[in-house]
Motif scaffolding. Structure first.
Motif, mmCIF file in Angstrom:
data_model
loop_
_atom_site.group_PDB
_atom_site.id
_atom_site.type_symbol
_atom_site.label_atom_id
_atom_site.label_comp_id
_atom_site.label_asym_id
_atom_site.label_seq_id
_atom_site.Cartn_x
_atom_site.Cartn_y
_atom_site.Cartn_z
ATOM 1 N N MET A 287 0.829 -1.204 0.000
ATOM 2 C CA MET A 287 0.000 0.000 0.000
ATOM 3 C C MET A 287 0.869 1.262 0.000
ATOM 4 O O MET A 287 1.509 1.578 1.000
ATOM 5 N N ASP A 288 0.902 1.929 -1.140
ATOM 6 C CA ASP A 288 1.578 3.225 -1.250
ATOM 7 C C ASP A 288 3.041 3.141 -0.813
ATOM 8 O O ASP A 288 3.528 3.970 -0.020
ATOM 9 N N VAL A 289 3.726 2.146 -1.372
ATOM 10 C CA VAL A 289 5.144 1.922 -1.080
ATOM 11 C C VAL A 289 6.012 2.179 -2.315
ATOM 12 O O VAL A 289 7.107 2.745 -2.204
ATOM 13 N N LEU A 290 5.537 1.819 -3.495
ATOM 14 C CA LEU A 290 6.383 1.837 -4.692
ATOM 15 C C LEU A 290 6.857 3.224 -5.102
ATOM 16 O O LEU A 290 7.800 3.351 -5.877
ATOM 17 N N TYR A 291 6.209 4.265 -4.596
ATOM 18 C CA TYR A 291 6.623 5.606 -4.993
ATOM 19 C C TYR A 291 7.779 6.141 -4.151
ATOM 20 O O TYR A 291 8.339 7.192 -4.434
ATOM 21 N N HIS A 292 8.151 5.417 -3.098
ATOM 22 C CA HIS A 292 9.154 5.905 -2.139
ATOM 23 C C HIS A 292 10.539 5.985 -2.766
ATOM 24 O O HIS A 292 10.909 5.168 -3.608
ATOM 25 N N LYS A 293 11.333 6.956 -2.315
ATOM 26 C CA LYS A 293 12.651 7.219 -2.905
ATOM 27 C C LYS A 293 13.621 6.051 -2.738
ATOM 28 O O LYS A 293 14.533 5.876 -3.549
ATOM 29 N N ASP A 294 13.451 5.243 -1.696
ATOM 30 C CA ASP A 294 14.380 4.134 -1.442
ATOM 31 C C ASP A 294 13.925 2.812 -2.072
ATOM 32 O O ASP A 294 14.523 1.760 -1.816
ATOM 33 N N LEU B 9 -1.465 -10.334 -5.169
ATOM 34 C CA LEU B 9 -0.875 -9.065 -4.762
ATOM 35 C C LEU B 9 -1.948 -7.974 -4.872
ATOM 36 O O LEU B 9 -2.579 -7.827 -5.924
ATOM 37 N N ILE B 10 -2.162 -7.249 -3.784
ATOM 38 C CA ILE B 10 -3.045 -6.076 -3.804
ATOM 39 C C ILE B 10 -2.163 -4.853 -3.576
ATOM 40 O O ILE B 10 -1.494 -4.750 -2.548
ATOM 41 N N LEU B 11 -2.175 -3.959 -4.543
ATOM 42 C CA LEU B 11 -1.235 -2.834 -4.523
ATOM 43 C C LEU B 11 -1.972 -1.522 -4.757
ATOM 44 O O LEU B 11 -2.855 -1.441 -5.610
ATOM 45 N N ASN B 12 -1.608 -0.527 -3.977
ATOM 46 C CA ASN B 12 -2.116 0.825 -4.205
ATOM 47 C C ASN B 12 -0.910 1.750 -4.345
ATOM 48 O O ASN B 12 0.107 1.580 -3.653
ATOM 49 N N VAL B 13 -1.020 2.729 -5.245
ATOM 50 C CA VAL B 13 0.117 3.625 -5.459
ATOM 51 C C VAL B 13 -0.368 4.977 -5.958
ATOM 52 O O VAL B 13 -1.437 5.081 -6.578
ATOM 53 N N ALA B 14 0.403 6.009 -5.688
ATOM 54 C CA ALA B 14 0.081 7.356 -6.151
ATOM 55 C C ALA B 14 0.124 7.408 -7.679
ATOM 56 O O ALA B 14 0.977 6.805 -8.307
ATOM 57 N N ALA B 15 -0.833 8.145 -8.254
ATOM 58 C CA ALA B 15 -0.977 8.180 -9.707
ATOM 59 C C ALA B 15 -0.731 9.593 -10.262
ATOM 60 O O ALA B 15 -0.976 10.593 -9.586
ATOM 61 N N LEU B 16 -0.265 9.620 -11.495
ATOM 62 C CA LEU B 16 -0.186 10.814 -12.344
ATOM 63 C C LEU B 16 0.792 11.869 -11.810
ATOM 64 O O LEU B 16 0.544 12.523 -10.790
ATOM 65 N N SER B 17 1.875 12.045 -12.541
ATOM 66 C CA SER B 17 2.935 12.962 -12.126
ATOM 67 C C SER B 17 2.466 14.406 -12.005
ATOM 68 O O SER B 17 3.031 15.188 -11.243
ATOM 69 N N CYS B 18 1.405 14.767 -12.722
ATOM 70 C CA CYS B 18 0.894 16.138 -12.651
ATOM 71 C C CYS B 18 0.285 16.460 -11.289
ATOM 72 O O CYS B 18 0.019 17.628 -10.981
ATOM 73 N N LEU B 19 0.045 15.432 -10.458
ATOM 74 C CA LEU B 19 -0.544 15.635 -9.134
ATOM 75 C C LEU B 19 0.507 15.714 -8.023
ATOM 76 O O LEU B 19 0.161 15.779 -6.843
ATOM 77 N N LYS B 20 1.764 15.725 -8.410
ATOM 78 C CA LYS B 20 2.828 15.806 -7.407
ATOM 79 C C LYS B 20 2.685 17.086 -6.599
ATOM 80 O O LYS B 20 2.462 18.162 -7.152
#
Length: 248
Positions: free
Chosen positions: A107-114, A134-145
């Motif tokens: 859950m919201d891990v793959l976007y992390h810098k490490d 595998l159930i995965l959630n991640v932040a979407a769309l670079s324009c929303l940074k």
């Protein structure tokens, strides 16, 4: 994720509109899969934060055993207070003693810098049984940074096509993949632009703080209505991507 974000998340996640809706999405998948396979699951939550998701999932009869890992000391301390079976480590140095799981949550891990997304998918495969989920959630769309990404040390956001390719390339069959939190995306996009132009607005404030009670209930209702539409519409954007896939 910085210390303030962990502390705030631990205090609010059981009531916060976003975390409550993410929990409901995970519960729905697990319930349906358990009914289909006719047994309860052993699950593992990678980077489980302050343990709110695991704590709630343990209450369900479709969960046999729930464990996870979390490297941050504040997150790990919250997990201990909740009496959760959690290792203080990252996915990369996890000790599993040959134990494999029916379901892995990420859950919201793959976007992390490490985190290296490709390496993470390969490590997750090692944790899963054949045909494990595998159930995965991640932040979407670079324009929303926004400032939130900075606070949680997020360095990447995903789009639907890229995440699908990543899962398939690493040996998973995609069962479900969609954007969510679509209805609120225009407002969140606007806030991201304001954050960029006036960074001092949110300085020293947590980006996961709990809104007032009325507004929090209103946002929960918005996501419930969105869910009704999602049965018939594949939304082309959203602040998050939700992936359910199966190990080949």
């Amino acid at each position: 994720m910085n210390d303030l974000e962990y502390q705030t998340m631990g205090e609010v996640e059981q009531d916060h509109w976003w975390f409550k809706h993410r929990l409901s999405k995970v519960q729905k998948v697990l319930r349906n899969e358990s009914e289909k396979k006719k047994y309860s699951f052993n699950i593992f939550d990678i980077g489980c934060g302050t343990g709110g998701l695991l704590f709630e999932l343990k209450k369900n009869d479709f969960i046999n055993k729930a464990s996870g890992c979390e490297p941050h000391p504040i997150g790990f301390e919250f997990c201990q207070k909740r009496k959760l079976s959690v290792q203080k480590c990252t996915l990369n140095n996890l000790k599993i003693d040959n134990e494999i799981y029916d379901v892995v949550l990420c859950m919201d891990v793959l976007y992390h810098k490490d985190i290296d997304p490709i390496e993470s998918f390969q490590n997750i495969k090692q944790l899963l049984k054949p045909n494990g989920i595998l159930i995965l959630n991640v932040a979407a769309l670079s324009c929303l940074k926004s400032s939130h990404d900075l606070n949680v040390m997020g360095v990447r956001r995903f789009n639907l096509t890229g995440l699908r390719k990543l899962a398939i390339k690493n040996g998973f069959i995609v069962n479900q993949l969609h954007y969510w939190n679509t209805f609120l995306t225009p407002l969140i996009y606007l806030k991201a632009k304001i954050d960029y132009l006036i960074p001092s607005l949110n300085k020293g404030k947590s980006s996961v703080r709990l809104p007032n009670k009325f507004f929090n209930k209103f946002l929960i209702l918005v996501l419930k209505i969105e869910n009704l539409f999602q049965k018939y519409i594949n939304f082309p954007f959203g602040t998050s991507l939700f992936l359910v896939c199966e190990k080949r």
